[in-house]
Enzyme design. Structure first.
Site, PDB file in Angstrom:
ATOM      1  N   ARG A  45      40.773 -20.500 -26.134  1.00 57.90           N
ATOM      2  CA  ARG A  45      40.268 -21.787 -25.636  1.00 57.90           C
ATOM      3  C   ARG A  45      41.390 -22.513 -24.895  1.00 57.90           C
ATOM      4  O   ARG A  45      42.464 -22.713 -25.453  1.00 57.90           O
ATOM      5  CB  ARG A  45      39.778 -22.666 -26.795  1.00 57.90           C
ATOM      6  CG  ARG A  45      39.155 -23.979 -26.320  1.00 57.90           C
ATOM      7  CD  ARG A  45      38.505 -24.750 -27.454  1.00 57.90           C
ATOM      8  NE  ARG A  45      39.446 -25.456 -28.271  1.00 57.90           N
ATOM      9  CZ  ARG A  45      39.783 -26.740 -28.129  1.00 57.90           C
ATOM     10  NH1 ARG A  45      39.225 -27.474 -27.179  1.00 57.90           N
ATOM     11  NH2 ARG A  45      40.647 -27.316 -28.934  1.00 57.90           N
TER      12      ARG A  45
ATOM     13  N   HIS B 193      40.696 -32.253 -21.728  1.00 55.77           N
ATOM     14  CA  HIS B 193      41.590 -32.414 -22.877  1.00 55.77           C
ATOM     15  C   HIS B 193      42.616 -33.484 -22.484  1.00 55.77           C
ATOM     16  O   HIS B 193      43.814 -33.220 -22.402  1.00 55.77           O
ATOM     17  CB  HIS B 193      42.238 -31.082 -23.248  1.00 55.77           C
ATOM     18  CG  HIS B 193      42.812 -31.031 -24.639  1.00 55.77           C
ATOM     19  ND1 HIS B 193      42.481 -30.064 -25.564  1.00 55.77           N
ATOM     20  CD2 HIS B 193      43.713 -31.810 -25.271  1.00 55.77           C
ATOM     21  CE1 HIS B 193      43.158 -30.249 -26.696  1.00 55.77           C
ATOM     22  NE2 HIS B 193      43.915 -31.309 -26.543  1.00 55.77           N
TER      23      HIS B 193
ATOM     24  N   GLU C 150      38.026 -33.708 -28.619  1.00 57.42           N
ATOM     25  CA  GLU C 150      38.354 -34.876 -29.447  1.00 57.42           C
ATOM     26  C   GLU C 150      38.184 -36.193 -28.704  1.00 57.42           C
ATOM     27  O   GLU C 150      39.167 -36.951 -28.534  1.00 57.42           O
ATOM     28  CB  GLU C 150      39.784 -34.764 -29.982  1.00 57.42           C
ATOM     29  CG  GLU C 150      39.993 -33.623 -30.937  1.00 57.42           C
ATOM     30  CD  GLU C 150      41.404 -33.593 -31.530  1.00 57.42           C
ATOM     31  OE1 GLU C 150      42.219 -34.468 -31.220  1.00 57.42           O
ATOM     32  OE2 GLU C 150      41.677 -32.679 -32.321  1.00 57.42           O
TER      33      GLU C 150
ATOM     34  N   ASN D 136      37.401 -29.665 -34.967  1.00 60.71           N
ATOM     35  CA  ASN D 136      38.857 -29.659 -35.167  1.00 60.71           C
ATOM     36  C   ASN D 136      39.137 -30.335 -36.490  1.00 60.71           C
ATOM     37  O   ASN D 136      38.656 -31.455 -36.718  1.00 60.71           O
ATOM     38  CB  ASN D 136      39.566 -30.439 -34.063  1.00 60.71           C
ATOM     39  CG  ASN D 136      39.518 -29.741 -32.713  1.00 60.71           C
ATOM     40  OD1 ASN D 136      38.934 -28.673 -32.583  1.00 60.71           O
ATOM     41  ND2 ASN D 136      40.114 -30.346 -31.711  1.00 60.71           N
TER      42      ASN D 136
ATOM     43  N   TYR E 120      42.327 -30.913 -39.559  1.00 62.53           N
ATOM     44  CA  TYR E 120      43.679 -30.668 -40.085  1.00 62.53           C
ATOM     45  C   TYR E 120      43.797 -31.153 -41.521  1.00 62.53           C
ATOM     46  O   TYR E 120      44.276 -30.432 -42.383  1.00 62.53           O
ATOM     47  CB  TYR E 120      44.722 -31.368 -39.201  1.00 62.53           C
ATOM     48  CG  TYR E 120      44.823 -30.750 -37.820  1.00 62.53           C
ATOM     49  CD1 TYR E 120      45.754 -29.758 -37.556  1.00 62.53           C
ATOM     50  CD2 TYR E 120      43.961 -31.128 -36.792  1.00 62.53           C
ATOM     51  CE1 TYR E 120      45.845 -29.173 -36.302  1.00 62.53           C
ATOM     52  CE2 TYR E 120      44.033 -30.543 -35.531  1.00 62.53           C
ATOM     53  CZ  TYR E 120      44.978 -29.559 -35.294  1.00 62.53           C
ATOM     54  OH  TYR E 120      45.057 -28.972 -34.058  1.00 62.53           O
TER      55      TYR E 120
ATOM     56  N   GLU F 202      40.022 -26.018 -33.594  1.00 60.66           N
ATOM     57  CA  GLU F 202      41.449 -26.276 -33.862  1.00 60.66           C
ATOM     58  C   GLU F 202      41.670 -26.393 -35.354  1.00 60.66           C
ATOM     59  O   GLU F 202      40.908 -27.069 -36.049  1.00 60.66           O
ATOM     60  CB  GLU F 202      41.925 -27.608 -33.253  1.00 60.66           C
ATOM     61  CG  GLU F 202      42.272 -27.567 -31.804  1.00 60.66           C
ATOM     62  CD  GLU F 202      42.815 -28.907 -31.309  1.00 60.66           C
ATOM     63  OE1 GLU F 202      43.464 -29.630 -32.083  1.00 60.66           O
ATOM     64  OE2 GLU F 202      42.574 -29.202 -30.135  1.00 60.66           O
TER      65      GLU F 202
HETATM   66  O1  IFM Z   1      48.052 -31.219 -30.134  1.00 56.04           O
HETATM   67  C1  IFM Z   1      46.880 -31.806 -30.598  1.00 56.04           C
HETATM   68  C2  IFM Z   1      45.719 -31.432 -29.720  1.00 56.04           C
HETATM   69  O2  IFM Z   1      45.936 -31.762 -28.390  1.00 56.04           O
HETATM   70  C3  IFM Z   1      44.469 -32.154 -30.192  1.00 56.04           C
HETATM   71  N1  IFM Z   1      44.263 -31.943 -31.608  1.00 56.04           N
HETATM   72  C4  IFM Z   1      45.361 -32.134 -32.510  1.00 56.04           C
HETATM   73  C5  IFM Z   1      46.573 -31.361 -32.019  1.00 56.04           C
HETATM   74  C6  IFM Z   1      47.759 -31.563 -32.979  1.00 56.04           C
HETATM   75  O3  IFM Z   1      48.128 -32.906 -33.005  1.00 56.04           O
END
Ligand code: IFM
Length: 456
Positions: free
Chosen positions: A93, A137, A182, A305, A307, A364
């Site tokens: 991607r 992006h 995002e 995405n 984390y 992500e």
């Molecule tokens: O680097 C970023 C990405 O551009 C968007 N999502 C989170 C990543 C880590 O911060």
């Protein structure tokens, strides 16, 4: 989504995802974005983006870093595709830099910029990897920002025209399209917090940007569908559990607000034709008859995405009525201080599948750290390996619990320009020495390649 924090299961880091847990054809990939890796900021006719401008404003970016050179992927893409092939990736991607192909954002196209993505896509395909193209992006052409950028309603049309250009040019060989990456980060951080380009801190600008981006998404989906009938279209949202920092009623209210703006304000209107209740009133002034019908579009997949969970605290003076809370000290954290919660990942996958009823691709997930080579030049990023092992295991658990998850992309293929943190936060499977631009696969790259081989 406010609920008690999930306690990290430390044991999960030792449990590997097993074969046959995931659906057949599961796509293993990695993600990048144009401004974060391409460099060549002034080459071959590329126009300026809002990030070129923002990086030059004093104190915005750690060490005054910029994306001028970044990983120099523009010149080294063939080497990077070879790395992807060595990893055994099934999908890649990437995003198109809008100002590289349309230097002023609209009107005259830049053939050299378009050629670059032809070369990139061809080499990805030749490596047997499926290209996943993201239209946006965060690197808006500066010329469009000068006309109001996302605060101007006209941007829905500018974006639709850009989507048409890209669909016509690449739609014969690219079939996976994401409209945005995002959107809640690019609008919230860019227009309400001032932490991202264009650096605005104003409530009204934020609400306008949200609505216009939603309209642009709906318009772009229509354009791509009409020009590439066999396209598989989605949009990439970040979704994280939001927890109040304390037990107070005020922090609970702040968490509900942050949840609205971070998790719901884009996917809800796009899927259910309505803004979430806590934002509905604020959005009213910017809506015209027919807007919701234009925004709400069937997509083929949900890009997720994720984390870690995030935390909120009351802050009546903040533009959007909430402040950012601190995660509990007791939680495990990545090298850059993000909580490690594989259980939260499992739960968000299950929750997303139930709420939006779309196939999910994890577009992500990854671990930020401050990796450095040892004396032998190796990058032994065992912490990242543990993180990825725990999160992919959690993904398997979500699938076992019924979530329709069809792919997983690590963020990121390469260490890159990490926005406000510049080059100091590293997320790559592959280490980049930003002085020499030499690429060195880390332990996590070997681990990921092995996982892909083992479970595919
Ligand atoms: O680097 C970023 C990405 O551009 C968007 N999502 C989170 C990543 C880590 O911060």
């Amino acid at each position: 989504m406010t609920q008690s924090p999930i306690v990290t299961d430390a044991k999960a880091a030792t449990v590997e995802l097993q074969k046959n847990v995931l659906p057949k054809g599961f796509l293993w990939g990695a993600s990048t974005s144009s401004y974060q890796i391409e460099g060549a900021a002034k080459e071959d006719g590329r126009g300026a983006s809002i990030w070129d401008t923002y990086c030059r404003q004093n104190g915005r970016i750690a060490h005054d870093d910029t994306g001028d050179v970044a990983c120099d992927h523009y010149h080294r893409y063939a080497e990077d595709v070879a790395l992807m092939r060595d990893l055994g990736l099934k999908a890649y991607r990437f995003s198109i830099a809008w100002p590289r192909v349309l230097p002023l954002g609209r009107g005259v196209t830049n053939e050299k910029g378009l050629d670059f993505y032809d070369r990139l896509i061809d080499s990805v395909l030749e490596a047997g990897i499926e290209p996943w193209l993201c239209l946006y992006h965060w690197d808006l052409p500066q010329a469009l920002d000068d006309l109001g950028g996302w605060t101007s309603r006209d941007i829905a049309g500018w974006f639709a025209d850009y989507a048409a250009l890209i669909s016509r040019r690449y739609g014969d060989c690219v079939k996976r399209f994401a409209t945005f990456n995002e959107p809640s980060v690019s609008t919230m951080f860019g227009y309400a917090m001032g932490w991202n380009a264009p650096g605005i801190v104003e409530r009204a600008s934020y609400f306008k940007a949200v609505h216009h981006l939603n309209l642009a998404h709906g318009r772009a989906v229509d354009v791509i569908r009409s020009l590439v009938p066999d396209a598989s279209i989605g949009i990439v949202h970040n979704r994280q559990q939001v927890y109040p920092e304390s037990d107070s009623a005020e922090d609970a209210q702040a968490a509900a607000l942050l949840d609205t703006h971070w998790n719901l304000i884009f996917p809800d209107p796009q899927n259910f034709a309505a803004y979430p209740p806590l934002a509905a009133l604020d959005m009213e002034p910017y809506q015209k008859a027919g807007d919701m019908a234009q925004i709400c579009r069937k997509t083929d997949w949900f890009g997720l995405n994720h984390y870690s969970p995030i935390y909120a605290r009351a802050d009546a003076g903040a533009q959007l009525g909430f402040g950012w809370g601190k995660s509990p000290d007791s939680a495990a954290h990545t090298g850059i201080g993000w909580p490690i919660h594989p259980d939260a990942f499992r739960e968000i996958l299950i929750d997303t599948a139930k709420r939006y009823k779309l196939p999910i691709y994890v577009t992500e997930n990854g671990c930020g750290d401050n990796d450095a080579p040892n004396a032998a030049g190796e990058i032994l990023d065992e912490k990242r390996v543990d993180y990825l092992r725990a999160y992919t295991h959690a993904l398997g658990e979500a699938v076992k619990a019924g979530a329709d998850v069809r792919g997983y992309f690590v963020w990121s293929l390469l260490d890159n320009f990490e926005w406000g943190a510049g080059f100091s936060n590293r997320f790559g499977l592959v280490y980049v020495d930003f002085k020499t631009l030499k690429r060195t696969p880390k332990s996590s790259a070997r681990w990921y390649a092995d996982l892909i081989r083992r479970v595919s």
